[in-house]
Design a protein around this motif. Structure first.
Motif, PDB file in Angstrom:
ATOM      1  N   TYR A 239       0.721  -1.055  -0.130  1.00 14.07           N
ATOM      2  CA  TYR A 239      -0.008   0.008  -0.078  1.00 14.07           C
ATOM      3  C   TYR A 239       0.878   1.135   0.022  1.00 14.07           C
ATOM      4  O   TYR A 239       1.732   1.391   0.775  1.00 14.07           O
ATOM      5  CB  TYR A 239      -0.875  -0.070   1.254  1.00 14.07           C
ATOM      6  N   ASP A 240       0.600   2.329  -0.758  1.00 16.42           N
ATOM      7  CA  ASP A 240       1.361   3.500  -1.120  1.00 16.42           C
ATOM      8  C   ASP A 240       0.801   4.658  -0.320  1.00 16.42           C
ATOM      9  O   ASP A 240       1.236   5.750  -0.757  1.00 16.42           O
ATOM     10  CB  ASP A 240       1.839   3.672  -2.545  1.00 16.42           C
ATOM     11  N   GLY A 241      -0.043   4.388   0.573  1.00 17.54           N
ATOM     12  CA  GLY A 241      -0.670   5.602   1.280  1.00 17.54           C
ATOM     13  C   GLY A 241      -0.174   5.638   2.516  1.00 17.54           C
ATOM     14  O   GLY A 241       0.932   5.142   2.753  1.00 17.54           O
ATOM     15  N   GLU A 308       4.574  17.374   9.782  1.00 13.97           N
ATOM     16  CA  GLU A 308       4.771  18.273   8.518  1.00 13.97           C
ATOM     17  C   GLU A 308       5.926  17.510   7.720  1.00 13.97           C
ATOM     18  O   GLU A 308       5.888  17.472   6.667  1.00 13.97           O
ATOM     19  CB  GLU A 308       5.259  19.564   8.937  1.00 13.97           C
ATOM     20  N   ARG A 309       6.852  16.911   8.404  1.00 15.12           N
ATOM     21  CA  ARG A 309       8.052  16.236   7.661  1.00 15.12           C
ATOM     22  C   ARG A 309       7.594  15.026   7.033  1.00 15.12           C
ATOM     23  O   ARG A 309       7.930  14.607   5.807  1.00 15.12           O
ATOM     24  CB  ARG A 309       9.139  15.954   8.643  1.00 15.12           C
ATOM     25  N   ILE A 310       6.317  14.177   7.693  1.00 20.14           N
ATOM     26  CA  ILE A 310       6.031  13.160   7.045  1.00 20.14           C
ATOM     27  C   ILE A 310       5.134  13.263   5.860  1.00 20.14           C
ATOM     28  O   ILE A 310       5.273  12.835   4.863  1.00 20.14           O
ATOM     29  CB  ILE A 310       5.097  12.338   8.206  1.00 20.14           C
ATOM     30  N   MET A 311       4.511  14.379   5.797  1.00 30.30           N
ATOM     31  CA  MET A 311       3.876  14.802   4.834  1.00 30.30           C
ATOM     32  C   MET A 311       4.791  15.463   3.549  1.00 30.30           C
ATOM     33  O   MET A 311       4.371  15.123   2.303  1.00 30.30           O
ATOM     34  CB  MET A 311       2.776  15.990   5.070  1.00 30.30           C
ATOM     35  N   ASN A 312       5.707  16.102   4.089  1.00 26.00           N
ATOM     36  CA  ASN A 312       6.755  16.368   2.969  1.00 26.00           C
ATOM     37  C   ASN A 312       7.736  15.188   2.407  1.00 26.00           C
ATOM     38  O   ASN A 312       7.976  15.580   0.887  1.00 26.00           O
ATOM     39  CB  ASN A 312       7.857  17.376   3.615  1.00 26.00           C
ATOM     40  N   GLU A 313       7.948  14.159   3.001  1.00 27.16           N
ATOM     41  CA  GLU A 313       8.733  13.183   2.644  1.00 27.16           C
ATOM     42  C   GLU A 313       7.999  12.011   2.064  1.00 27.16           C
ATOM     43  O   GLU A 313       8.547  11.047   1.515  1.00 27.16           O
ATOM     44  CB  GLU A 313       9.606  12.799   3.701  1.00 27.16           C
ATOM     45  N   GLY A 314       6.505  11.964   2.269  1.00 29.23           N
ATOM     46  CA  GLY A 314       5.950  11.009   1.984  1.00 29.23           C
ATOM     47  C   GLY A 314       5.110  10.169   2.837  1.00 29.23           C
ATOM     48  O   GLY A 314       6.170   9.248   3.643  1.00 29.23           O
ATOM     49  N   LYS A 315       3.844  10.095   3.109  1.00 25.84           N
ATOM     50  CA  LYS A 315       3.314   9.196   4.141  1.00 25.84           C
ATOM     51  C   LYS A 315       3.630   7.726   3.870  1.00 25.84           C
ATOM     52  O   LYS A 315       3.693   6.943   4.867  1.00 25.84           O
ATOM     53  CB  LYS A 315       1.693   9.532   4.065  1.00 25.84           C
ATOM     54  N   GLU A 346      -6.415  10.303   3.847  1.00 28.47           N
ATOM     55  CA  GLU A 346      -7.152  10.334   2.807  1.00 28.47           C
ATOM     56  C   GLU A 346      -7.967   8.987   2.460  1.00 28.47           C
ATOM     57  O   GLU A 346      -7.683   8.106   3.236  1.00 28.47           O
ATOM     58  CB  GLU A 346      -6.194  10.373   1.567  1.00 28.47           C
ATOM     59  N   ASP A 347      -8.759   9.073   1.447  1.00 25.39           N
ATOM     60  CA  ASP A 347      -9.561   7.574   1.212  1.00 25.39           C
ATOM     61  C   ASP A 347      -8.414   6.491   0.966  1.00 25.39           C
ATOM     62  O   ASP A 347      -7.470   6.674   0.488  1.00 25.39           O
ATOM     63  CB  ASP A 347     -10.484   7.855  -0.244  1.00 25.39           C
ATOM     64  N   GLY A 348      -9.004   5.538   1.947  1.00 21.37           N
ATOM     65  CA  GLY A 348      -8.270   4.400   1.779  1.00 21.37           C
ATOM     66  C   GLY A 348      -7.140   4.231   2.847  1.00 21.37           C
ATOM     67  O   GLY A 348      -6.409   2.852   3.061  1.00 21.37           O
ATOM     68  N   ASP A 349      -6.667   5.344   3.600  1.00 21.43           N
ATOM     69  CA  ASP A 349      -5.740   5.169   4.327  1.00 21.43           C
ATOM     70  C   ASP A 349      -5.900   4.291   5.570  1.00 21.43           C
ATOM     71  O   ASP A 349      -6.861   4.046   5.759  1.00 21.43           O
ATOM     72  CB  ASP A 349      -5.309   6.600   4.981  1.00 21.43           C
ATOM     73  N   LYS A 350      -4.902   3.543   6.318  1.00 25.68           N
ATOM     74  CA  LYS A 350      -5.034   2.579   7.027  1.00 25.68           C
ATOM     75  C   LYS A 350      -4.908   3.111   8.500  1.00 25.68           C
ATOM     76  O   LYS A 350      -4.094   3.791   8.847  1.00 25.68           O
ATOM     77  CB  LYS A 350      -4.220   1.459   6.874  1.00 25.68           C
ATOM     78  N   VAL A 351      -5.774   2.820   9.352  1.00 25.52           N
ATOM     79  CA  VAL A 351      -5.803   3.069  10.897  1.00 25.52           C
ATOM     80  C   VAL A 351      -5.845   1.759  11.504  1.00 25.52           C
ATOM     81  O   VAL A 351      -6.778   1.278  11.671  1.00 25.52           O
ATOM     82  CB  VAL A 351      -6.677   4.182  11.380  1.00 25.52           C
ATOM     83  N   VAL A 352      -4.725   1.393  12.359  1.00 25.89           N
ATOM     84  CA  VAL A 352      -4.724   0.019  13.032  1.00 25.89           C
ATOM     85  C   VAL A 352      -4.981   0.376  14.518  1.00 25.89           C
ATOM     86  O   VAL A 352      -4.113   0.889  15.217  1.00 25.89           O
ATOM     87  CB  VAL A 352      -3.447  -0.599  12.689  1.00 25.89           C
ATOM     88  N   PHE A 353      -5.975  -0.081  15.061  1.00 26.58           N
ATOM     89  CA  PHE A 353      -6.293  -0.187  16.614  1.00 26.58           C
ATOM     90  C   PHE A 353      -5.666  -1.354  16.903  1.00 26.58           C
ATOM     91  O   PHE A 353      -6.578  -2.607  17.089  1.00 26.58           O
ATOM     92  CB  PHE A 353      -7.632   0.148  16.852  1.00 26.58           C
ATOM     93  N   SER A 354      -4.403  -1.385  17.826  1.00 23.98           N
ATOM     94  CA  SER A 354      -4.101  -2.603  18.494  1.00 23.98           C
ATOM     95  C   SER A 354      -4.419  -2.648  19.833  1.00 23.98           C
ATOM     96  O   SER A 354      -3.577  -2.683  20.868  1.00 23.98           O
ATOM     97  CB  SER A 354      -2.539  -2.808  18.165  1.00 23.98           C
ATOM     98  N   ALA A 355      -5.608  -2.310  20.188  1.00 23.35           N
ATOM     99  CA  ALA A 355      -6.272  -2.292  21.510  1.00 23.35           C
ATOM    100  C   ALA A 355      -7.768  -2.546  21.372  1.00 23.35           C
ATOM    101  O   ALA A 355      -8.349  -2.267  20.205  1.00 23.35           O
ATOM    102  CB  ALA A 355      -5.917  -0.927  21.926  1.00 23.35           C
ATOM    103  N   ARG A 356      -8.301  -2.843  22.501  1.00 24.59           N
ATOM    104  CA  ARG A 356      -9.932  -2.957  22.603  1.00 24.59           C
ATOM    105  C   ARG A 356     -10.131  -1.847  23.445  1.00 24.59           C
ATOM    106  O   ARG A 356      -9.421  -1.395  24.179  1.00 24.59           O
ATOM    107  CB  ARG A 356     -10.270  -4.286  23.174  1.00 24.59           C
ATOM    108  N   VAL A 357     -11.407  -1.442  23.199  1.00 24.56           N
ATOM    109  CA  VAL A 357     -12.148  -0.465  24.059  1.00 24.56           C
ATOM    110  C   VAL A 357     -12.258  -0.847  25.628  1.00 24.56           C
ATOM    111  O   VAL A 357     -12.672  -2.176  25.738  1.00 24.56           O
ATOM    112  CB  VAL A 357     -13.302   0.014  23.666  1.00 24.56           C
ATOM    113  N   GLY A 378     -12.072   9.338   5.350  1.00 27.44           N
ATOM    114  CA  GLY A 378     -11.805   8.245   4.539  1.00 27.44           C
ATOM    115  C   GLY A 378     -10.787   7.111   4.872  1.00 27.44           C
ATOM    116  O   GLY A 378     -10.428   6.125   4.042  1.00 27.44           O
ATOM    117  N   ALA A 379     -10.625   7.201   6.319  1.00 25.93           N
ATOM    118  CA  ALA A 379      -9.801   6.141   6.975  1.00 25.93           C
ATOM    119  C   ALA A 379     -10.377   4.663   7.000  1.00 25.93           C
ATOM    120  O   ALA A 379     -11.617   4.771   6.870  1.00 25.93           O
ATOM    121  CB  ALA A 379      -9.353   6.470   8.173  1.00 25.93           C
TER     122      ALA A 379
END
Length: 448
Positions: A239-241, A308-315, A346-357, A378-379
């Motif tokens: 995945y490239d996002g 800001e650095r992450i966005m400039n260098e690429g997510k 952005e649409d399709g970006d992944k958010v990983v919850f390695s935890a339960r509520v 869009g996550a």
């Protein structure tokens, strides 16, 4: 020797744990914790400058005024591990007692941090580190010993303290799971529990964490969660996002796995959030098996600059590991969901919850809101990549078989949460009102 147990906090809720055991003229306090949900429900509240009585009235910390009903001197304050529901009130209450704080090395470093940040009280209690497996004499009688038994939990260096008295042992069983293949540290010392149940006068009383007592079966090992996490992150290798992960900041083994797997899929892990920096930094400081070269960023302005650095260098080149798994309003992930950081989901970006509520209404509501916000950006949510740090029913049966306690006291839940433990203890021959003591905050149980 007279033995009394004061159930001060954590017997009507999950949080603000505190229990005192009086043996003759000597008293040992186990845990002094915070009920974080009572704090989070208020906007922008800072506990560092608050008085203990105000926090007691809020229900945020234990009401320790019942200690005046115990006839004896406090000889030790013993936190079992470094979670805030077990150490978060030490900075507010410990100064009242002329007694050392005795804890495992990692826990003690976290306690030091709590005391240093305190803005209202100045505690000068002696701080003593004791390793799991060690024993020390307590009080002036010469007949009391405090032992640390190694257990496994969702934080490193967790112990179950045992107070050995002439009438038998008092085993304080908060918090643990039976992990025989942990990612960091030694397995739970079931052999020692078995010995304690069969030596001398045996076990007079066992105080047990009932968090999962209504759940059937056995709690899996952390190695199971590690393999689940590996599978999820490896599936994202092409995945490239953007990929973002969140977990308990205190869960050093899980954070370590996230760092390793991020690198395996060609991304640079960065730990973002004040508590991430605190726990992982402490782990590195005391020599726990943890990556020494990972970047940690704790303060808001520095986090913004890192994004800001992450966005400039690429997510696609990074994997931020952030705070906010419970949807805490001020945490990094929640602010990302509100669009308040330079990191653009952005649409399709992944958010990983390695935890339960955490099963508590405040957390459940906040987590629901956070996930809604992230999805609106869009996550894609990957949820429940986790194993609990607490025993399920089969673990409870095994502990009762090994310890064979004379008395059992359920803790770390409300009345409905105790029900599963009452059933299983009853199946083992214990009887309510005789040797199975369902109690509440502010009570004293006379054992001998």
């Amino acid at each position: 020797m007279e033995i009394e147990i004061a159930t001060i906090g954590g017997y009507e809720e999950v949080g603000r744990q505190m229990t005192a055991v009086r043996a003759g003229d000597d008293i040992v306090i186990f845990d002094m914790g915070l009920n974080l949900s009572k704090v989070l429900i208020h906007d922008n509240i800072r506990t560092e400058g608050m008085h203990s009585l105000d926090l007691i009235d809020m229900g945020a910390i234990p009401d320790d005024r019942i200690m005046s009903d115990l006839e004896g001197d406090v000889q030790a304050i013993v936190p079992t591990h470094g979670h805030l529901d077990h150490i978060g009130a030490i900075s507010k209450l410990a100064h009242r007692y002329d007694a050392p704080i005795i804890a495992s090395p990692f826990t003690l470093e976290l306690v030091k941090g709590e005391l240093e940040e305190e803005g209202k009280f100045d505690a000068d209690n002696e701080l003593i580190a004791m390793d799991p497996g060690e024993t020390t004499s307590i009080g002036d009688s010469g007949v009391l010993d405090l032992e640390f038994v190694n257990v496994t939990h969702s934080i490193v260096d967790a112990i179950n303290p045992v107070l050995h008295t002439p009438e038998g042992a008092v085993v304080y069983g908060l918090d643990k799971r039976m992990d025989h293949t942990p990612v960091i540290g030694d397995p739970i010392d079931m052999e020692r529990f078995r010995e304690i149940g069969r030596e001398g006068e045996g076990v007079l009383a066992y105080i047990e964490d009932c968090t999962n007592a209504n759940k059937k079966g056995r709690t899996p090992s952390e190695s199971v969660a590690r393999e689940h996490l590996r599978d999820v992150l490896y599936s994202m290798e092409d995945y490239d996002g953007g990929i973002v992960a969140t977990t308990f900041s205190s869960h050093i083994a899980r954070v370590k796995s996230l760092i390793e797997f991020a690198r395996d899929i060609g991304r640079q892990p960065i730990l973002l959030g004040r508590s991430m920096e605190t726990y992982s930094g402490t782990a590195k400081q005391i020599g726990i098996d943890f990556p020494s070269d990972v970047e940690m960023v704790g303060y808001r302005q520095s986090i913004e600059q890192t994004f800001e650095r992450i966005m400039n260098e690429g997510k696609e080149n990074f994997l931020p590991v952030v705070t906010g798994h419970q949807g805490e309003p001020r945490a990094t992930l929640t602010r990302m969901g509100r669009g308040e950081t330079p990191y653009e989901l952005e649409d399709g970006d992944k958010v990983v919850f390695s935890a339960r509520v955490i099963p508590e209404p405040t957390n459940e509501g906040q987590r629901y809101q956070a996930e809604k916000l992230l999805r609106m950006q869009g996550a894609r949510i990957y949820d429940d990549i986790h194993v609990s740090g607490h025993l399920c029913q089969e673990g409870h049966y095994e502990m009762l078989d090994e310890l064979q306690p004379e008395h059992v006291i359920p803790a770390h839940q409300n009345m409905s949460g105790f029900s599963g433990y009452v059933d299983l203890a009853s199946n083992q021959g214990y009887k309510l009102g005789r040797d199975l003591h369902v109690t509440s905050n502010g009570n004293i149980i006379d054992l001998v």
